[in-house]
Design a protein around this motif. Structure first.
Motif, PDB file in Angstrom:
ATOM      1  N   ILE A  12       0.826  -1.214   0.000  1.00 31.28           N
ATOM      2  CA  ILE A  12       0.000   0.000   0.000  1.00 31.28           C
ATOM      3  C   ILE A  12       0.859   1.263   0.000  1.00 31.28           C
ATOM      4  O   ILE A  12       1.809   1.384   0.787  1.00 31.28           O
ATOM      5  CB  ILE A  12      -0.958  -0.002   1.215  1.00 31.28           C
ATOM      6  CG1 ILE A  12      -1.894  -1.216   1.119  1.00 31.28           C
ATOM      7  CG2 ILE A  12      -1.773   1.291   1.291  1.00 31.28           C
ATOM      8  CD1 ILE A  12      -2.815  -1.412   2.295  1.00 31.28           C
ATOM      9  N   LEU A  13       0.536   2.162  -0.906  1.00 28.43           N
ATOM     10  CA  LEU A  13       1.186   3.477  -0.947  1.00 28.43           C
ATOM     11  C   LEU A  13       0.178   4.505  -0.455  1.00 28.43           C
ATOM     12  O   LEU A  13      -0.940   4.570  -0.969  1.00 28.43           O
ATOM     13  CB  LEU A  13       1.620   3.846  -2.366  1.00 28.43           C
ATOM     14  CG  LEU A  13       2.943   3.252  -2.876  1.00 28.43           C
ATOM     15  CD1 LEU A  13       2.834   1.756  -3.043  1.00 28.43           C
ATOM     16  CD2 LEU A  13       3.365   3.915  -4.179  1.00 28.43           C
ATOM     17  N   GLU A  14       0.588   5.288   0.547  1.00 26.74           N
ATOM     18  CA  GLU A  14      -0.317   6.307   1.077  1.00 26.74           C
ATOM     19  C   GLU A  14       0.331   7.675   0.989  1.00 26.74           C
ATOM     20  O   GLU A  14       1.417   7.895   1.540  1.00 26.74           O
ATOM     21  CB  GLU A  14      -0.643   6.001   2.540  1.00 26.74           C
ATOM     22  CG  GLU A  14      -1.680   4.903   2.703  1.00 26.74           C
ATOM     23  CD  GLU A  14      -1.889   4.560   4.162  1.00 26.74           C
ATOM     24  OE1 GLU A  14      -2.914   4.980   4.729  1.00 26.74           O
ATOM     25  OE2 GLU A  14      -1.009   3.898   4.742  1.00 26.74           O
ATOM     26  N   ALA A  15      -0.329   8.568   0.285  1.00 26.01           N
ATOM     27  CA  ALA A  15       0.127   9.966   0.142  1.00 26.01           C
ATOM     28  C   ALA A  15       1.603  10.055  -0.206  1.00 26.01           C
ATOM     29  O   ALA A  15       2.335  10.884   0.324  1.00 26.01           O
ATOM     30  CB  ALA A  15      -0.184  10.746   1.434  1.00 26.01           C
ATOM     31  N   VAL A  16       2.027   9.177  -1.096  1.00 27.58           N
ATOM     32  CA  VAL A  16       3.455   9.108  -1.418  1.00 27.58           C
ATOM     33  C   VAL A  16       3.835  10.203  -2.414  1.00 27.58           C
ATOM     34  O   VAL A  16       3.139  10.458  -3.394  1.00 27.58           O
ATOM     35  CB  VAL A  16       3.807   7.711  -1.983  1.00 27.58           C
ATOM     36  CG1 VAL A  16       5.156   7.720  -2.685  1.00 27.58           C
ATOM     37  CG2 VAL A  16       3.794   6.681  -0.862  1.00 27.58           C
ATOM     38  N   ARG A  61       3.279  -3.467   7.439  1.00 25.92           N
ATOM     39  CA  ARG A  61       4.616  -3.157   7.949  1.00 25.92           C
ATOM     40  C   ARG A  61       5.275  -2.110   7.055  1.00 25.92           C
ATOM     41  O   ARG A  61       5.280  -2.260   5.828  1.00 25.92           O
ATOM     42  CB  ARG A  61       5.460  -4.442   7.950  1.00 25.92           C
ATOM     43  CG  ARG A  61       6.695  -4.395   8.806  1.00 25.92           C
ATOM     44  CD  ARG A  61       7.273  -5.813   8.949  1.00 25.92           C
ATOM     45  NE  ARG A  61       7.691  -6.350   7.652  1.00 25.92           N
ATOM     46  CZ  ARG A  61       8.950  -6.297   7.205  1.00 25.92           C
ATOM     47  NH1 ARG A  61       9.899  -5.747   7.922  1.00 25.92           N
ATOM     48  NH2 ARG A  61       9.263  -6.817   6.038  1.00 25.92           N
ATOM     49  N   ASN A  62       5.825  -1.062   7.660  1.00 23.93           N
ATOM     50  CA  ASN A  62       6.510  -0.030   6.885  1.00 23.93           C
ATOM     51  C   ASN A  62       7.763  -0.618   6.235  1.00 23.93           C
ATOM     52  O   ASN A  62       8.617  -1.170   6.925  1.00 23.93           O
ATOM     53  CB  ASN A  62       6.874   1.132   7.821  1.00 23.93           C
ATOM     54  CG  ASN A  62       7.529   2.271   7.067  1.00 23.93           C
ATOM     55  OD1 ASN A  62       7.823   2.157   5.879  1.00 23.93           O
ATOM     56  ND2 ASN A  62       7.769   3.374   7.755  1.00 23.93           N
ATOM     57  N   ILE A  63       7.878  -0.528   4.911  1.00 23.16           N
ATOM     58  CA  ILE A  63       9.037  -1.144   4.261  1.00 23.16           C
ATOM     59  C   ILE A  63       9.980  -0.111   3.625  1.00 23.16           C
ATOM     60  O   ILE A  63      10.924  -0.480   2.933  1.00 23.16           O
ATOM     61  CB  ILE A  63       8.608  -2.173   3.185  1.00 23.16           C
ATOM     62  CG1 ILE A  63       7.706  -1.513   2.141  1.00 23.16           C
ATOM     63  CG2 ILE A  63       7.951  -3.376   3.829  1.00 23.16           C
ATOM     64  CD1 ILE A  63       7.621  -2.306   0.860  1.00 23.16           C
ATOM     65  N   GLY A  97      12.087  -0.369  -4.078  1.00 23.72           N
ATOM     66  CA  GLY A  97      12.974  -0.003  -2.982  1.00 23.72           C
ATOM     67  C   GLY A  97      14.279   0.609  -3.466  1.00 23.72           C
ATOM     68  O   GLY A  97      15.146   0.958  -2.680  1.00 23.72           O
ATOM     69  N   LEU A  98      14.449   0.735  -4.781  1.00 15.65           N
ATOM     70  CA  LEU A  98      15.660   1.375  -5.311  1.00 15.65           C
ATOM     71  C   LEU A  98      15.691   2.850  -4.924  1.00 15.65           C
ATOM     72  O   LEU A  98      16.740   3.427  -4.712  1.00 15.65           O
ATOM     73  CB  LEU A  98      15.708   1.237  -6.835  1.00 15.65           C
ATOM     74  CG  LEU A  98      16.077  -0.134  -7.386  1.00 15.65           C
ATOM     75  CD1 LEU A  98      15.786  -0.205  -8.877  1.00 15.65           C
ATOM     76  CD2 LEU A  98      17.539  -0.459  -7.110  1.00 15.65           C
TER      77      LEU A  98
END
Lengths: 370, 363
Positions: free
Chosen positions: A4-8, A64-66, A50-51
């Motif tokens: 999940i992406l939130e307000a990214v 979980r925050n990744i 994650g790059l």
């Protein structure tokens, strides 16, 4: 498993790359990110892998925050535009590489390589080096190396863009059955081509200038574009647009044509709006009694696969007509174009939102983000 | 400007007198009329660059002769042929202004300055480069630089032909149509013989009045874009031109038509040619021309619908005829039967090939 992406948001050197991205990716689903060059597709894929790290907002996997988890600790693989293979290793060694690094036993490695190379039709090429392969074969090897890892997240960044159209034609259906049968991973595929998105199917994410404009089922989004920009991005050639004015029982197009305010357009509010029509819905022949007709001048006729795109000019309006088959028209020659009012889209001239879409196709409302 | 004639031209990079199969370009003859827009199209390694180099004089053919306006230029060097070339990447003099770039070929030939100014102005107007004439060429965008490369060919009035080798490689996809239009306009306005080399079907078919399709050193067909699409003379052309490709189905001779598997396709006009042809027979039909219905009838073949690919404006329907795959392109407005269907192959859009070569009806 859900990502999940939130307000990214993502900024680099004062340049906004992505803003206010809210997306949910589910295991076993296939997502196509559609957008023009520089829309933010690669930036989004790099955040997912994650790059890169976002400059604002949260990215969580199963709660979980990744964001802080380094790439090498994630179960992710990525396929790039440019096929990347180790030139000094043969095909088998290229594909085995991530498995050997992960310390898998030899018989497991053999089994997985056999499976994936059979799937991609490269079983005969195992002893060749990348330099001895065609572009399509090289891209299959790069894809095999990504698939063999059984990653949780598979990212493909315009993997067909550097291949010629005959190879794309061959690989697209293979990709569709490959990704359509996926149950274990999140697969995200980016492209600039509407046809590729439709062909691959799945869920669509339409990006423009770093923002998500629409998400949902790919065909539903095609038939109900949330706004004018989506209508442009999700049609090739882009949807033709013209300013119009709704007055009384009439709709007056910017080029002087007058339409009745009826059918699916009956509910348009009075005042200015934008009217859109697909190149596919501009015809050379009359198809119905209430067709509108206009005279135009040919700017260029372009061949695209088995179709001809005729660029036309008409009272300061430049439109594109799609015609089946290969035809040629002299530059500057006159041409008569017909279209049916039942095929028109209408958008707000204030904020670009969809006001009306032809109603005989896929029902359901479009989800507009932001 | 010149009429370009190729008489039995062929080239082999190995020793002369080798086997014909080893030729990079197999011998053939053809005439390109003065002022036409032509394209050489084929996958990499098909021989199109060899072909181009033979015209420009960079390669001297193993056999045959090249004639410009009837004059034999086979032995002449490139410089003596008056050929202008535009390459994949713009070749410009970065430190010179746009004006001096365009003037360069004329200055090299000691053309008078007033004449140079006149020609440069003319060409700059045609290419919409007038406002940039005083700028250093390096400041221009990639497509404007490519126009300068082209302009240097256009300023010379004695140029026999302009050869363009993949000229749109560096151009932004959204700008391509503008440059395609410019090239067409220039060809129409100036009537320069132009030969455009590319592996991209769409570019060749958009630019040229006549396209030579090449594969493995052979010219497979030369024709208008419409002819290549509607009447491919070889199964390779049917596959290579158009997307999706032409359906190519193995078939055998039958009374008044052909058989695909054990199903009869009536083709009265083609039956005689098919019956007397040598080599393996195949039937070719483009997906656009396959008709689908839910009712059997004369000449209809029963098939199973395997898959429907909805591409927004149309469906590509994958059909199964006893294990053979056939594609049909059907507009989304047209209803499709469930699972079982019947297809008709209209004879005017159907071709029969023997050993890959198209049979002429009535021969």
């Amino acid at each position: 498993m859900s990502l999940i992406l939130e307000a990214v948001g993502s900024m680099a050197e004062d340049q906004m790359h992505l803003a206010d991205i809210n997306l949910t990716f589910e295991k076993g689903a296939f997502y196509v990110v559609l957008g023009a060059t520089l829309a933010g597709k690669t930036s989004l894929l790099r955040l997912l892998s994650g790059l890169d790290q976002p400059t604002s907002g949260a990215i969580t996997m199963d709660g979980r925050n990744i964001v802080e988890v380094p790439v090498w600790k994630r179960r992710v693989s990525m396929v790039y535009q440019q096929f990347i293979n180790y030139p000094h290793l043969d095909v088998r060694a290229n594909i085995a590489f991530p498995l050997q690094r992960a310390g898998l036993p030899g018989d497991e490695i053999d089994a997985r390589i056999n499976e994936v190379t059979a799937l991609l039709g490269i079983g005969e090429l195992l002893r060749r080096r990348p330099g001895e392969l065609s572009g399509g074969q090289q891209q299959r090897v790069a894809l095999a190396r990504s698939l063999v890892k059984n990653a949780d997240l598979l990212l493909l960044d315009e993997p067909l863009v550097n291949l010629d159209y005959k190879l794309r034609e061959q690989l697209r259906p293979e990709f569709r059955s490959l990704f359509g049968n996926n149950t274990s991973a999140i697969i995200v595929y980016s492209t600039t081509e509407p046809l590729e998105a439709l062909m691959l199917g799945g869920r669509i994410i339409i990006l423009d200038e770093g923002r998500v404009l629409q998400t949902g089922d790919v065909h539903e989004a095609f038939h109900n574009p949330a706004c004018e920009t989506v209508a442009r991005v999700f049609n090739d050639p882009p949807m033709n647009m013209i300013s119009a004015d709704v007055a009384g029982e009439r709709i007056i197009l910017g080029d002087g044509l007058v339409l009745p305010r009826s059918g699916h357009l009956a509910g348009l509010p009075p005042g200015p709006c934008r009217i859109g029509i697909r190149a596919n819905d501009l015809n050379l022949e009359q198809s119905a009694a209430d067709d509108m007709e206009l005279a135009a001048e040919v700017q260029l006729s372009e061949v695209n696969g088995s179709e001809t795109y005729i660029h036309i000019h008409h009272n300061e309006v430049s439109w594109v007509v799609r015609e089946d088959g290969v035809h040629s028209y002299a530059l500057g020659s006159g041409i008569r174009i017909r279209f049916n009012p039942g095929r028109l889209f209408a958008f707000s001239s204030a904020d670009g939102r969809l006001l009306a879409a032809p109603d005989n196709l896929v029902s359901g409302s479009a989800v507009m983000e932001g | 400007m010149a009429r370009i004639e190729l008489k039995d031209v062929g080239h082999c990079y190995g020793p002369a007198g080798g086997r014909l199969e080893d030729y990079a370009l197999q011998p053939f003859s053809h005439v390109w009329e003065d002022g036409g827009a032509y394209a050489l199209l084929g996958p990499s390694g098909c021989g199109k660059t060899t072909f181009l180099n033979i015209i420009s004089g960079l390669v001297h053919p193993t056999r045959g002769r090249v004639l410009f306006d009837g004059r034999d230029v086979t032995a002449l060097a490139t410089a003596q042929r008056n050929i202008a070339q535009v390459f994949q990447f713009p070749v410009i003099y970065k430190t010179k202004t746009v004006h001096d770039n365009l003037a360069f070929p004329l200055r090299c030939r000691n053309v008078e300055e007033t004449e140079i100014r006149r020609r440069v102005q003319e060409v700059a107007a045609l290419l919409n480069l007038e406002s940039s004439l005083k700028k250093p060429a390096r400041q221009l965008t990639a497509d404007a630089k490519q126009l300068i490369s082209l302009g240097r060919g256009l300023v010379r009035e004695d140029v026999a032909a302009i050869l363009l080798d993949e000229p749109l490689t560096v151009i932004d996809p959204q700008q391509k149509w503008l440059l395609r239009r410019k090239l067409k306009e220039i060809n129409t306005a100036l009537k320069q013989t132009m030969v455009y080399v590319t592996h991209d079907q769409n570019e060749a078919m958009t630019f040229a009045d006549h396209v030579a399709v090449m594969d493995q050193g052979k010219v497979m067909q030369i024709g208008t874009p419409q002819e290549l699409f509607e009447c491919p003379q070889h199964t390779f052309v049917g596959w290579f031109i158009g997307s999706p490709a032409m359906n190519i189905l193995p078939c055998t001779v039958a009374e008044g038509g052909v058989m695909i598997k054990d199903k009869k396709v009536p083709l009265p006009a083609l039956a005689k040619a098919a019956a007397t042809a040598a080599g393996a027979l195949e039937l070719g039909i483009r997906p656009e021309f396959v008709q689908i219905s839910d009712t059997p009838g004369a000449g209809a073949l029963g098939v199973d619908i395997r898959e429907i690919e909805n591409l927004g404006n149309y469906n590509i329907v994958m059909l199964d005829l006893d294990g053979l795959e056939i594609k049909a392109k059907i507009s989304v407005g047209n209803p499709l039967p469930d699972r079982k269907a019947f297809i008709r192959l209209p004879e005017k859009s159907t071709h029969i090939y023997a050993s890959g070569q198209r049979l002429n009806p009535g021969t």
